[in-house]
Design a protein around this motif. Structure first.
Motif, mmCIF file in Angstrom:
data_model
loop_
_atom_site.group_PDB
_atom_site.id
_atom_site.type_symbol
_atom_site.label_atom_id
_atom_site.label_comp_id
_atom_site.label_asym_id
_atom_site.label_seq_id
_atom_site.Cartn_x
_atom_site.Cartn_y
_atom_site.Cartn_z
ATOM 1 N N LEU A 9 34.721 44.901 49.991
ATOM 2 C CA LEU A 9 35.052 44.123 48.804
ATOM 3 C C LEU A 9 35.801 42.849 49.179
ATOM 4 O O LEU A 9 36.459 42.783 50.221
ATOM 5 C CB LEU A 9 35.923 44.959 47.865
ATOM 6 C CG LEU A 9 35.283 46.206 47.250
ATOM 7 C CD1 LEU A 9 36.352 47.117 46.670
ATOM 8 C CD2 LEU A 9 34.266 45.819 46.179
ATOM 9 N N ILE A 10 35.715 41.855 48.298
ATOM 10 C CA ILE A 10 36.493 40.636 48.509
ATOM 11 C C ILE A 10 37.980 40.955 48.382
ATOM 12 O O ILE A 10 38.379 41.892 47.690
ATOM 13 C CB ILE A 10 36.085 39.530 47.517
ATOM 14 C CG1 ILE A 10 36.206 40.015 46.062
ATOM 15 C CG2 ILE A 10 34.671 39.061 47.808
ATOM 16 C CD1 ILE A 10 35.931 38.929 45.032
ATOM 17 N N SER A 11 38.809 40.171 49.054
ATOM 18 C CA SER A 11 40.241 40.482 49.131
ATOM 19 C C SER A 11 40.985 40.151 47.843
ATOM 20 O O SER A 11 41.961 40.821 47.491
ATOM 21 C CB SER A 11 40.882 39.735 50.304
ATOM 22 O OG SER A 11 40.696 38.329 50.156
ATOM 23 N N THR A 12 40.544 39.113 47.124
ATOM 24 C CA THR A 12 41.196 38.727 45.869
ATOM 25 C C THR A 12 40.153 38.188 44.896
ATOM 26 O O THR A 12 39.045 37.799 45.292
ATOM 27 C CB THR A 12 42.259 37.622 46.079
ATOM 28 O OG1 THR A 12 41.626 36.464 46.641
ATOM 29 C CG2 THR A 12 43.375 38.095 46.982
ATOM 30 N N VAL A 13 40.525 38.165 43.622
ATOM 31 C CA VAL A 13 39.684 37.545 42.606
ATOM 32 C C VAL A 13 40.594 36.827 41.612
ATOM 33 O O VAL A 13 41.674 37.322 41.275
ATOM 34 C CB VAL A 13 38.795 38.580 41.881
ATOM 35 C CG1 VAL A 13 39.626 39.588 41.091
ATOM 36 C CG2 VAL A 13 37.796 37.891 40.965
ATOM 37 N N SER B 190 31.003 40.384 46.930
ATOM 38 C CA SER B 190 31.281 41.409 47.934
ATOM 39 C C SER B 190 29.997 41.714 48.697
ATOM 40 O O SER B 190 28.925 41.202 48.383
ATOM 41 C CB SER B 190 31.826 42.675 47.262
ATOM 42 O OG SER B 190 33.056 42.420 46.613
ATOM 43 N N SER B 191 30.107 42.549 49.711
ATOM 44 C CA SER B 191 28.935 42.908 50.509
ATOM 45 C C SER B 191 29.047 44.361 50.925
ATOM 46 O O SER B 191 30.044 45.037 50.635
ATOM 47 C CB SER B 191 28.844 42.017 51.754
ATOM 48 O OG SER B 191 29.875 42.347 52.671
ATOM 49 N N ILE C 131 31.561 50.687 46.724
ATOM 50 C CA ILE C 131 31.677 49.762 47.858
ATOM 51 C C ILE C 131 32.962 50.037 48.624
ATOM 52 O O ILE C 131 32.981 50.063 49.858
ATOM 53 C CB ILE C 131 31.626 48.298 47.375
ATOM 54 C CG1 ILE C 131 30.251 47.977 46.774
ATOM 55 C CG2 ILE C 131 31.922 47.348 48.533
ATOM 56 C CD1 ILE C 131 30.164 46.599 46.140
ATOM 57 N N ASN C 132 34.050 50.270 47.897
ATOM 58 C CA ASN C 132 35.329 50.542 48.555
ATOM 59 C C ASN C 132 35.290 51.849 49.342
ATOM 60 O O ASN C 132 35.909 51.960 50.407
ATOM 61 C CB ASN C 132 36.446 50.595 47.514
ATOM 62 C CG ASN C 132 37.819 50.705 48.140
ATOM 63 O OD1 ASN C 132 38.227 49.843 48.910
ATOM 64 N ND2 ASN C 132 38.542 51.772 47.820
#
Length: 247
Positions: free
Chosen positions: A232-236, A227-228, A149-150
């Motif tokens: 990716l989402i910025s933080t977890v 994510s999509s 994804i990245n």
């Protein structure tokens, strides 16, 4: 004259034809010919011929369900060569690698985290594309999915077999917030470690603390499901595993 069989252990994927190969020579090292039979756990399964010192037969092992069996080969001998026998091990791999679209893996991640939240433990398997996938084999695929994804790589993710850790070792006591760069670094470490050892890690160090195997699966599932294809989402947020499974 004495006959000598060189029979090595056999490793087979049960979804493919396997091959049993042996060398048969006399005491002087001269290749022999003749009939031979191979038994699996004392049951005759494979018959064939030794030709110019080589016995080589393909066989379908898909009906065998255990991971390990005893092989016993018997060479019938000839007028000038004595009969002989040899033993080895047959190791079967039942975990067929599957290619999973990222969307299907995201769906599986959503179902897996929900299952853990309700049942307060990690399940043994998860259904992905009608296949029952061992959760022990999932971590490498999750780390690779994050990398894909990245990298804006839309290709399928390969799920293949890895040995699970004997324990999931964790000492995190408080919530941890990981940035995208930090969890991508963890994903790369997981991939490198598992490529080198073929084993799933018991933990990965995060800021001097141990993030355990089970929590790695849970955390990376959260990353992937949220994510999509756009990124990716910025933080977890990482919670201690003891809190996640607390009843």
């Amino acid at each position: 004259m004495e006959s000598i069989i060189k029979l090595d252990d056999v490793k087979v994927n049960t979804w493919e034809m396997g091959k049993v190969r042996a060398e048969v020579k006399n005491a002087d090292g001269v290749p022999l010919n003749g009939r031979a039979i191979v038994k699996i756990n004392h049951i005759s399964r494979i018959q064939g011929y030794v030709v110019n010192g080589i016995f080589e037969e393909e066989h379908d092992f898909s009906d065998l369900y255990d991971d390990e069996y005893d092989l016993y080969m018997i060479y019938g001998g000839t007028e000038h060569s004595d009969p002989a026998d040899a033993t080895a091990k047959l190791y079967l791999n039942h975990d067929k690698p599957i290619e999973v679209p990222i969307f299907d893996l995201q769906n599986a991640c959503y179902r897996l985290t929900k299952w853990i939240d309700v049942n307060k433990k990690l399940p043994g398997k998860i259904a992905i594309k009608k296949e029952q996938v061992s959760v022990a084999n999932l971590l490498y695929a999750l780390a690779n999915c994050v990398k894909k994804i990245n990298d804006e790589d839309p290709s399928d993710v390969m799920v293949t077999k890895f040995n699970p850790p004997k324990v999931s070792s964790e000492n995190i006591k408080e919530d941890i917030q990981l940035t995208k760069d930090e969890y991508i670094q963890i994903a790369n470490e997981i991939i490198t470690t598992m490529d080198d050892s073929k084993n799933s890690p018991a933990f990965i160090e995060v800021n001097g603390e141990k993030l355990g195997f089970m929590n790695l699966i849970y955390t990376f599932c959260k990353i992937i499901q949220n994510s999509s294809e756009n990124g990716l989402i910025s933080t977890v947020y990482v919670r201690p595993w003891k809190e996640i499974v607390a009843k």
